[in-house]
Design a protein around this motif. Structure first.
Motif, PDB file in Angstrom:
ATOM      1  N   UNK A   1      -1.769  15.474  -2.904  1.00 25.97           N
ATOM      2  CA  UNK A   1      -2.295  16.391  -1.882  1.00 25.97           C
ATOM      3  C   UNK A   1      -1.487  17.671  -1.746  1.00 25.97           C
ATOM      4  N   UNK A   2      -0.395  17.828  -2.485  1.00 28.20           N
ATOM      5  CA  UNK A   2       0.494  18.980  -2.283  1.00 28.20           C
ATOM      6  C   UNK A   2      -0.240  20.316  -2.252  1.00 28.20           C
ATOM      7  N   UNK A   3      -1.148  20.625  -3.186  1.00 32.62           N
ATOM      8  CA  UNK A   3      -1.847  21.914  -3.110  1.00 32.62           C
ATOM      9  C   UNK A   3      -2.671  22.075  -1.840  1.00 32.62           C
ATOM     10  N   UNK A   4      -3.149  20.974  -1.275  1.00 31.92           N
ATOM     11  CA  UNK A   4      -3.950  21.034  -0.056  1.00 31.92           C
ATOM     12  C   UNK A   4      -3.090  21.282   1.182  1.00 31.92           C
ATOM     13  N   UNK A   5      -1.805  20.920   1.087  1.00 35.48           N
ATOM     14  CA  UNK A   5      -0.920  21.004   2.247  1.00 35.48           C
ATOM     15  C   UNK A   5      -0.191  22.337   2.346  1.00 35.48           C
ATOM     16  N   UNK A   6      -0.091  23.061   1.256  1.00 35.77           N
ATOM     17  CA  UNK A   6       0.743  24.254   1.238  1.00 35.77           C
ATOM     18  C   UNK A   6       0.200  25.374   2.127  1.00 35.77           C
ATOM     19  N   UNK A   7      -1.097  25.329   2.447  1.00 38.28           N
ATOM     20  CA  UNK A   7      -1.655  26.398   3.294  1.00 38.28           C
ATOM     21  C   UNK A   7      -1.393  26.166   4.780  1.00 38.28           C
ATOM     22  N   UNK A   8      -0.807  25.026   5.143  1.00 40.98           N
ATOM     23  CA  UNK A   8      -0.467  24.770   6.533  1.00 40.98           C
ATOM     24  C   UNK A   8      -1.562  24.030   7.281  1.00 40.98           C
ATOM     25  N   UNK A   9      -1.345  23.760   8.572  1.00 34.21           N
ATOM     26  CA  UNK A   9      -2.286  22.930   9.341  1.00 34.21           C
ATOM     27  C   UNK A   9      -3.679  23.515   9.503  1.00 34.21           C
ATOM     28  N   UNK A  10      -3.811  24.830   9.557  1.00 35.30           N
ATOM     29  CA  UNK A  10      -5.129  25.462   9.744  1.00 35.30           C
ATOM     30  C   UNK A  10      -5.880  24.895  10.952  1.00 35.30           C
ATOM     31  N   UNK A  11      -5.141  24.622  12.027  1.00 37.09           N
ATOM     32  CA  UNK A  11      -5.771  24.123  13.241  1.00 37.09           C
ATOM     33  C   UNK A  11      -5.922  22.621  13.310  1.00 37.09           C
ATOM     34  N   UNK A  12      -5.590  21.910  12.236  1.00 35.07           N
ATOM     35  CA  UNK A  12      -5.665  20.446  12.260  1.00 35.07           C
ATOM     36  C   UNK A  12      -4.556  19.864  13.127  1.00 35.07           C
ATOM     37  N   UNK A  13      -4.785  18.662  13.644  1.00 31.57           N
ATOM     38  CA  UNK A  13      -3.737  17.960  14.383  1.00 31.57           C
ATOM     39  C   UNK A  13      -2.546  17.721  13.459  1.00 31.57           C
TER      40      UNK A  13
ATOM     41  N   UNK B   1       0.821  -1.213   0.000  1.00 30.27           N
ATOM     42  CA  UNK B   1       0.000   0.000   0.000  1.00 30.27           C
ATOM     43  C   UNK B   1       0.854   1.263   0.000  1.00 30.27           C
ATOM     44  N   UNK B   2       2.163   1.125   0.208  1.00 27.88           N
ATOM     45  CA  UNK B   2       3.026   2.314   0.207  1.00 27.88           C
ATOM     46  C   UNK B   2       2.877   3.101  -1.099  1.00 27.88           C
ATOM     47  N   UNK B   3       2.864   2.400  -2.224  1.00 30.20           N
ATOM     48  CA  UNK B   3       2.823   3.095  -3.518  1.00 30.20           C
ATOM     49  C   UNK B   3       1.554   3.930  -3.690  1.00 30.20           C
ATOM     50  N   UNK B   4       0.337   3.372  -3.497  1.00 34.92           N
ATOM     51  CA  UNK B   4      -0.840   4.227  -3.645  1.00 34.92           C
ATOM     52  C   UNK B   4      -0.929   5.319  -2.592  1.00 34.92           C
ATOM     53  N   UNK B   5      -0.463   5.053  -1.379  1.00 36.04           N
ATOM     54  CA  UNK B   5      -0.478   6.088  -0.346  1.00 36.04           C
ATOM     55  C   UNK B   5       0.469   7.223  -0.725  1.00 36.04           C
ATOM     56  N   UNK B   6       1.652   6.892  -1.220  1.00 39.43           N
ATOM     57  CA  UNK B   6       2.589   7.938  -1.627  1.00 39.43           C
ATOM     58  C   UNK B   6       2.042   8.738  -2.815  1.00 39.43           C
ATOM     59  N   UNK B   7       1.324   8.079  -3.708  1.00 40.70           N
ATOM     60  CA  UNK B   7       0.702   8.803  -4.824  1.00 40.70           C
ATOM     61  C   UNK B   7      -0.329   9.806  -4.305  1.00 40.70           C
ATOM     62  N   UNK B   8      -1.119   9.410  -3.309  1.00 41.09           N
ATOM     63  CA  UNK B   8      -2.087  10.327  -2.715  1.00 41.09           C
ATOM     64  C   UNK B   8      -1.395  11.494  -2.012  1.00 41.09           C
ATOM     65  N   UNK B   9      -0.267  11.214  -1.359  1.00 39.50           N
ATOM     66  CA  UNK B   9       0.484  12.284  -0.699  1.00 39.50           C
ATOM     67  C   UNK B   9       0.952  13.309  -1.734  1.00 39.50           C
ATOM     68  N   UNK B  10       1.497  12.827  -2.856  1.00 40.77           N
ATOM     69  CA  UNK B  10       1.954  13.768  -3.885  1.00 40.77           C
ATOM     70  C   UNK B  10       0.778  14.572  -4.451  1.00 40.77           C
TER      71      UNK B  10
END
Length: 216
Positions: A98-110, A87-96
């Motif tokens: 997600x880059x636009x979603x991550x650039x704004x920072x945690x926004x209060x998320x854990x 599952x590493x491969x599909x999970x890493x694909x999802x991480x890549x």
């Protein structure tokens, strides 16, 4: 599994196994390292104890997770089976993805800095550096290490080895550098570097140029 889409489709059957809430995040934790129940509970941040127990049981029944003796003591640790580790491969694909979603920072998320082990490995997949080095990345009091070689970049929690340099920055800055969305020159005042700055430049700037080339 207790619920099924009832579709003879590879995606549907995969989601029958790992599509329930928390399942892929449990896999994320075990991609970092095998973990005891309490370590999983702490690392997931927010999952109820009874739900974690149920999810672990389901993943074990499906053949994704197995129990083994922990390295120290007689406690039980959970680990991915060889099939689960794929599952590493599909999970890493999802991480890549997600880059636009991550650039704004945690926004209060854990946020737990150890989660960056999976994220940074995903963002450095397929990248290499002619400059051999081991660079530490310090975020929220945790220290990770990035070992760069001509064959790739390995990411893990710091194992005590000597580091050529240490980078200190907020999580979104580190992710932006690793994704090639930021250059070190873009982050003046936001990144602190101790040690061999050339090692840091070689790691992140080479990655940026490789990323830019792949986008053409």
């Amino acid at each position: 599994m207790s619920r099924s889409y009832g579709q003879y489709c590879g995606l549907a059957r995969a989601l029958d196994v790992v599509g329930d809430r928390w399942n892929l995040l449990i896999v994320r934790q075990l991609l970092i390292a095998p973990a005891r129940y309490r370590e999983l509970l702490d690392g997931l941040g927010g999952v109820a104890t009874n739900l974690l127990t149920d999810r672990l049981r389901d993943l074990e029944t499906a053949g994704v997770v197995e129990r083994r003796l922990a390295e120290e003591g007689n406690a039980i640790a959970y680990a991915l089976t060889p099939w689960g580790a794929e599952l590493r491969e599909p999970i890493e694909s999802l991480v890549r993805w997600s880059t636009p979603l991550m650039m704004r920072g945690p926004d209060g998320d854990r946020f737990h800095a150890e989660w960056l082990v999976v994220a940074l490995r995903a963002l450095f997949t397929g990248k290499a550096s002619a400059h051999r080095s081991t660079v530490g990345v310090a975020v929220d009091g945790r220290l990770l290490q990035l070992s760069a070689t001509p064959s790739g970049v390995e990411v893990s929690l710091h194992d005590g080895r000597d580091l050529d340099a240490v980078v200190r920055a907020e999580a979104q800055i580190v992710l932006g550098l690793a994704a090639g969305e930021l250059a070190l020159n873009d982050t003046l005042g936001l990144v602190e570097i101790e040690g061999d700055a050339a090692a840091v430049q070689a790691l992140f700037n080479h990655h940026r140029s490789s990323h830019a080339s792949s986008d053409r």
